[in-house]
Design a protein around this motif. Structure first.
Motif, PDB file in Angstrom:
ATOM      1  N   GLU B  24       0.830  -1.307  -0.209  1.00  0.00           N
ATOM      2  CA  GLU B  24       0.243  -0.278  -0.323  1.00  0.00           C
ATOM      3  C   GLU B  24       1.026   1.521   0.329  1.00  0.00           C
ATOM      4  N   GLU B  25       1.751   1.093   0.348  1.00  0.00           N
ATOM      5  CA  GLU B  25       2.575   2.544   0.623  1.00  0.00           C
ATOM      6  C   GLU B  25       3.413   2.560  -0.625  1.00  0.00           C
ATOM      7  N   GLU B  26       3.685   1.392  -0.923  1.00  0.00           N
ATOM      8  CA  GLU B  26       4.358   1.766  -2.193  1.00  0.00           C
ATOM      9  C   GLU B  26       2.800   1.933  -3.386  1.00  0.00           C
ATOM     10  N   GLU B  27       1.994   1.768  -3.118  1.00  0.00           N
ATOM     11  CA  GLU B  27       1.435   2.189  -3.845  1.00  0.00           C
ATOM     12  C   GLU B  27       0.620   3.823  -4.134  1.00  0.00           C
ATOM     13  N   MET B  28       0.830   4.118  -2.903  1.00  0.00           N
ATOM     14  CA  MET B  28       1.206   5.213  -2.549  1.00  0.00           C
ATOM     15  C   MET B  28       1.685   6.057  -3.230  1.00  0.00           C
ATOM     16  N   LEU B  29       2.929   5.974  -2.917  1.00  0.00           N
ATOM     17  CA  LEU B  29       4.293   6.838  -3.669  1.00  0.00           C
ATOM     18  C   LEU B  29       4.211   6.407  -4.661  1.00  0.00           C
ATOM     19  N   GLY B  30       3.975   5.124  -4.992  1.00  0.00           N
ATOM     20  CA  GLY B  30       4.199   4.935  -7.194  1.00  0.00           C
ATOM     21  C   GLY B  30       2.890   6.042  -7.268  1.00  0.00           C
ATOM     22  N   LEU B  31       1.799   6.004  -6.929  1.00  0.00           N
ATOM     23  CA  LEU B  31       0.710   7.294  -7.422  1.00  0.00           C
ATOM     24  C   LEU B  31       0.846   8.115  -7.339  1.00  0.00           C
ATOM     25  N   ASP B  32       1.419   8.351  -6.020  1.00  0.00           N
ATOM     26  CA  ASP B  32       1.834  10.146  -6.054  1.00  0.00           C
ATOM     27  C   ASP B  32       2.406  10.055  -6.818  1.00  0.00           C
ATOM     28  N   SER B  33       3.495   9.666  -7.401  1.00  0.00           N
ATOM     29  CA  SER B  33       4.604  10.189  -8.323  1.00  0.00           C
ATOM     30  C   SER B  33       4.675   9.865 -10.114  1.00  0.00           C
ATOM     31  N   GLU B  34       3.471   9.627 -10.132  1.00  0.00           N
ATOM     32  CA  GLU B  34       3.517   8.286 -11.623  1.00  0.00           C
ATOM     33  C   GLU B  34       2.137   8.792 -11.450  1.00  0.00           C
ATOM     34  N   GLU B  35       1.739  10.039 -12.447  1.00  0.00           N
ATOM     35  CA  GLU B  35       0.036  10.714 -12.703  1.00  0.00           C
ATOM     36  C   GLU B  35      -0.232   9.791 -13.981  1.00  0.00           C
ATOM     37  N   GLU B  36       0.571   9.068 -14.993  1.00  0.00           N
ATOM     38  CA  GLU B  36      -0.067   8.390 -16.070  1.00  0.00           C
ATOM     39  C   GLU B  36       0.165   7.170 -15.242  1.00  0.00           C
ATOM     40  N   ASN B  37      -0.755   6.822 -14.568  1.00  0.00           N
ATOM     41  CA  ASN B  37      -0.576   5.336 -13.982  1.00  0.00           C
ATOM     42  C   ASN B  37      -2.092   5.257 -14.507  1.00  0.00           C
ATOM     43  N   SER B  38      -2.542   5.511 -14.353  1.00  0.00           N
ATOM     44  CA  SER B  38      -4.532   5.227 -14.856  1.00  0.00           C
ATOM     45  C   SER B  38      -4.717   3.670 -15.551  1.00  0.00           C
ATOM     46  N   GLU B  39      -3.357   3.648 -15.829  1.00  0.00           N
ATOM     47  CA  GLU B  39      -3.886   2.038 -16.879  1.00  0.00           C
ATOM     48  C   GLU B  39      -3.190   1.177 -16.194  1.00  0.00           C
ATOM     49  N   MET B  40      -2.108   0.681 -14.879  1.00  0.00           N
ATOM     50  CA  MET B  40      -2.720  -0.070 -14.074  1.00  0.00           C
ATOM     51  C   MET B  40      -3.580   0.251 -12.891  1.00  0.00           C
ATOM     52  N   SER B  41      -4.677  -0.475 -12.035  1.00  0.00           N
ATOM     53  CA  SER B  41      -5.183   0.029 -11.546  1.00  0.00           C
ATOM     54  C   SER B  41      -4.498  -0.915 -10.553  1.00  0.00           C
ATOM     55  N   ASP B  42      -4.969  -0.635  -9.016  1.00  0.00           N
ATOM     56  CA  ASP B  42      -4.590  -1.611  -8.234  1.00  0.00           C
ATOM     57  C   ASP B  42      -5.136  -2.456  -8.092  1.00  0.00           C
ATOM     58  N   ASP B  43      -5.868  -3.178  -8.530  1.00  0.00           N
ATOM     59  CA  ASP B  43      -6.033  -4.344  -8.221  1.00  0.00           C
ATOM     60  C   ASP B  43      -4.718  -5.191  -9.159  1.00  0.00           C
ATOM     61  N   GLU B  44      -4.393  -4.971 -10.376  1.00  0.00           N
ATOM     62  CA  GLU B  44      -3.308  -5.162 -11.376  1.00  0.00           C
ATOM     63  C   GLU B  44      -2.224  -5.190 -10.572  1.00  0.00           C
ATOM     64  N   LEU B  45      -1.926  -3.922  -9.995  1.00  0.00           N
ATOM     65  CA  LEU B  45      -0.964  -3.911  -8.962  1.00  0.00           C
ATOM     66  C   LEU B  45      -0.438  -4.579  -7.949  1.00  0.00           C
ATOM     67  N   GLN B  46      -1.725  -4.635  -6.958  1.00  0.00           N
ATOM     68  CA  GLN B  46      -1.597  -6.221  -6.265  1.00  0.00           C
ATOM     69  C   GLN B  46      -1.486  -7.305  -6.537  1.00  0.00           C
ATOM     70  N   GLU B  47      -1.746  -7.455  -7.768  1.00  0.00           N
ATOM     71  CA  GLU B  47      -1.756  -9.529  -8.391  1.00  0.00           C
ATOM     72  C   GLU B  47       0.060  -8.801  -8.693  1.00  0.00           C
ATOM     73  N   ALA B  48      -0.051  -8.276  -8.698  1.00  0.00           N
ATOM     74  CA  ALA B  48       1.920  -7.812  -9.881  1.00  0.00           C
ATOM     75  C   ALA B  48       2.751  -8.366  -8.640  1.00  0.00           C
ATOM     76  N   PHE B  49       2.265  -7.936  -7.186  1.00  0.00           N
ATOM     77  CA  PHE B  49       3.002  -7.267  -6.570  1.00  0.00           C
ATOM     78  C   PHE B  49       3.339  -9.153  -5.901  1.00  0.00           C
ATOM     79  N   ALA B  50       2.183 -10.026  -6.099  1.00  0.00           N
ATOM     80  CA  ALA B  50       2.314 -11.281  -5.278  1.00  0.00           C
ATOM     81  C   ALA B  50       3.007 -11.621  -6.269  1.00  0.00           C
ATOM     82  N   SER B  51       2.917 -12.009  -7.833  1.00  0.00           N
ATOM     83  CA  SER B  51       3.757 -12.636  -7.854  1.00  0.00           C
ATOM     84  C   SER B  51       4.839 -12.115  -7.750  1.00  0.00           C
TER      85      SER B  51
END
Lengths: 340, 327
Positions: B24-51
């Protein structure tokens, strides 16, 4: 005349005689004995000899609308230099590119040189093998036409050219493909009816600076002294396609920068320079108006204080004694010494 | 993109692992710094991290470098299909490096890497490179052509249409001739100017020499007349050559100093020839030019009246008579 040309094979004597008559009319002054066969020393063989023209290459040279005078002259020059070429009217830019293939088919041409002008500034050239073969798109630059007075050479109209290629053409696959395309397009077929039997000029294609440079020289002497005839241009490869005016891309030139991008870069650079100057000015202004520190005390004041013993103050009450100069009055002045 | 705390909570509820918080922290950081990150939704990021695709820390999006198509196999195939095998006579093609440069004394026909890559910006070198390439082709091709019976020289009486019309060739010839004429004329004019300058110098020298001789002669004669000398050597002409040389030497040295200061100043002010008539107008530049303002001179009130009248004022008749009477 054209009807005779269209019929394939087995032309026979009828067509041949007709051609000969026309050829005689063209050449004023050439005695007719030279044409009739017996090949002794410098007889001129007729360009058409009983249907020997086998290599049927025809090139269609035309352009889109919006070309400027230089392009038009270049096209005309190419048509002059290549007797196996055909002309066509300008194509409307609304039509898609594959329409060109149909135009080629109508004109019975199997190669095509199509010039496209954009923004009245940039000239693109397509070279294609019409029905199925490969095609390539270039950006043309540095055009000089036949009519320039600095090109002093001249050649027979329709004489066959020698083609000269740089060895670099064999090193990379895209250049090898382009080389084959150029050879088939630019070389005049042997025994073409409109060609002249002499070889008196040479085309050179060279690769320098990742572009293809084209030059045309006249052969004056047998010892290879050359004079430039023109035209001359530089081709900058953009893409090579597998099909004619379309199809999958086989090669894309990574060093190619479109002229729009080039112009944009120049403009951006200029704008950046101006903005930088403005920023510098603003910084200076800010520095001037900001509150400055009041330096009442000099922190470096005691750097050079070297404590030394104090000298007693001595006041002179009597005049100083006269000094005796140790000038040797017996020694003469320099000038007098020199005079002696 | 604003960090949506609403979506955070359900994620917390679902999986309460240490990893999840980090993510989550990483997501927050990531989302703060990258505004074009609209393609990667939170769920996808979760899955990617999990894998295991994403690692903890700052993840920055970079653009994939643009890939240029270079289908070597396709091109080779295309070339194989497309090429025509025709006898050399049909195509008249030769591939060769440029001929050896006689002028620059290159060795052999092996293209050195330094020479092989011609510098496209050096116009002369580039054009010479192309020229030599064409020359090499011609030299190689001529024997081949003669073998096939194709001529390169046409007979004298073979008249046929040329690529450039006769009219055009005439124009070219005229231009070349005119260029040559201009060159010759300018050369001639230069030479003439030099000659004239030299001639004038010589003339001036001769005149001066003559005047000097005349003066010397006259003074010698006068001295003889007045009885100061009784030698008649001046009648013998120039015999004092060695003595004269030193005088001439010093004269040459004087002449070497060039024009004197007055001449220099005038040259500087008025220029060396050229338009003389319109030089003293009141233009903006001349009006604004205050370099010749001398404050001392301008502000001096009165001062000397031209050295108190004329300097060489000739005395009156009576005074002159008195003087004459006395001498």
């Amino acid at each position: 005349m054209s009807a005779f040309k269209r019929k394939r094979g087995g032309q026979g004597a009828v067509g041949k005689k007709a051609k000969k008559a026309k050829v005689v009319a063209d050449r004023d002054g050439a005695p007719s004995e030279t044409e009739q066969g017996t090949k002794n020393e410098v007889t001129v063989p007729a360009p058409v000899s009983s249907g020997k023209w086998t290599n049927k290459e025809r090139v269609l040279i035309f352009s889109s609308r919006g070309i400027n005078f230089r392009t038009r002259h270049l096209m005309q020059d190419l048509r002059t230099m290549m007797p196996h070429s055909k002309a066509d009217t300008k194509m409307d830019r609304k039509d898609k590119l594959f329409v060109v293939n149909e135009v080629c088919e109508i004109k019975n041409c199997n190669k095509c040189l199509f010039f496209e002008a954009k923004k009245k500034q940039d000239l693109y050239m397509w070279i294609a093998n019409s029905p199925h073969g490969p095609s390539a798109k270039f950006l043309v630059q540095n055009i000089h036409t036949l009519a320039e007075l600095k090109m002093t050479g001249n050649c027979l109209k329709g004489s066959r050219p020698l083609l000269s290629f740089d060895p670099k053409f064999d090193k990379e696959p895209q250049f090898a493909l382009l080389k084959e395309l150029f050879i088939q397009t630019f070389s005049t077929p042997h025994y073409h009816p409109k060609s002249q039997p002499f070889v008196d000029h040479v085309y050179t294609f060279t690769i320098a600076d990742n572009r293809i440079w084209f030059r045309n020289y006249q052969i004056i002497e047998e010892d290879a002294s050359l004079v430039e005839i023109g035209p001359r241009f530089v081709l900058n490869l953009i893409k090579v396609f597998q099909g004619s005016f379309g199809g999958p891309t086989l090669y894309e030139n990574p060093d190619f920068k479109s002229p729009n991008m080039h112009r944009r870069e120049i403009r951006i650079a200029a704008a950046a320079r101006v903005r930088e100057k403005q920023m510098v000015k603003e910084m200076q202004k800010m520095k001037r108006t900001e509150a400055k520190q009041d330096l009442s005390k000099d922190i470096t004041a005691d750097v050079f204080l070297t404590p030394a013993p104090e000298k007693p103050v001595h006041i002179e009450t009597e005049a100083p004694e006269p000094r005796f100069s140790n000038k040797n009055k017996r020694k003469a002045m320099k000038r007098q010494r020199q005079r002696r | 993109m604003v960090v949506d705390s609403g979506t955070m909570e359900p994620a917390e509820e679902q999986q309460q692992e240490q990893e999840e918080e980090e993510e989550e922290e990483e997501e927050m950081l990531g989302l703060d710094s990258e505004e074009e990150n609209s393609e990667m939704s939170d769920d996808e990021l979760q899955e990617a991290f999990a894998s295991g695709l994403l690692k903890p820390g700052m993840n920055v999006l970079v653009d994939q470098p643009k890939k240029h198509v270079n289908n070597v196999e396709g091109m080779k195939q295309c070339l194989a299909d497309f090429r025509k095998d025709l006898p050399w006579v049909e195509r008249l093609v030769l591939t060769n490096p440029p001929a050896e440069d006689v002028l620059s004394q290159a060795e052999g026909k092996v293209p050195k890497p330094a020479n092989g890559d011609v510098n496209a910006d050096d116009d002369f070198q580039r054009e010479m490179f192309f020229y030599r390439q064409a020359q090499a082709t011609v030299l190689e091709a001529l024997p081949l052509l003669s073998k096939h019976g194709i001529a390169t020289k046409r007979p004298e009486d073979y008249f046929a249409e040329m690529a450039k019309s006769d009219q055009h060739m005439q124009k070219i010839r005229k231009k070349l001739i005119s260029k040559q004429m201009i060159l010759e004329k300018s050369e001639k004019a230069k030479k003439l100017r030099e000659q004239r300058k030299f001639g004038k110098k010589v003339q001036v020298e001769v005149i001066q020499k003559r005047q000097k001789e005349k003066k010397a002669m006259m003074t010698a004669v006068k001295r003889y007349q007045k009885g100061m000398t009784d030698k008649l050597e001046f009648l013998e002409g120039d015999k004092k050559q060695p003595g004269k040389d030193s005088a001439q030497g010093s004269k040459k040295a004087a002449a070497k100093k060039g024009p004197n200061a007055k001449r220099k100043f005038k040259d500087q002010k008025f220029g060396f020839g050229g338009k003389k008539s319109g030089k003293k107008w009141n233009t903006k530049e001349s009006f604004n030019d205050v370099s010749s303002f001398r404050a001392k001179v301008a502000n001096a009130k009165g001062g000397k009246k031209g050295k108190g009248g004329k300097q060489n004022k000739r005395p009156g008749k009576s005074v002159r008579k008195k003087m004459k009477g006395r001498s």
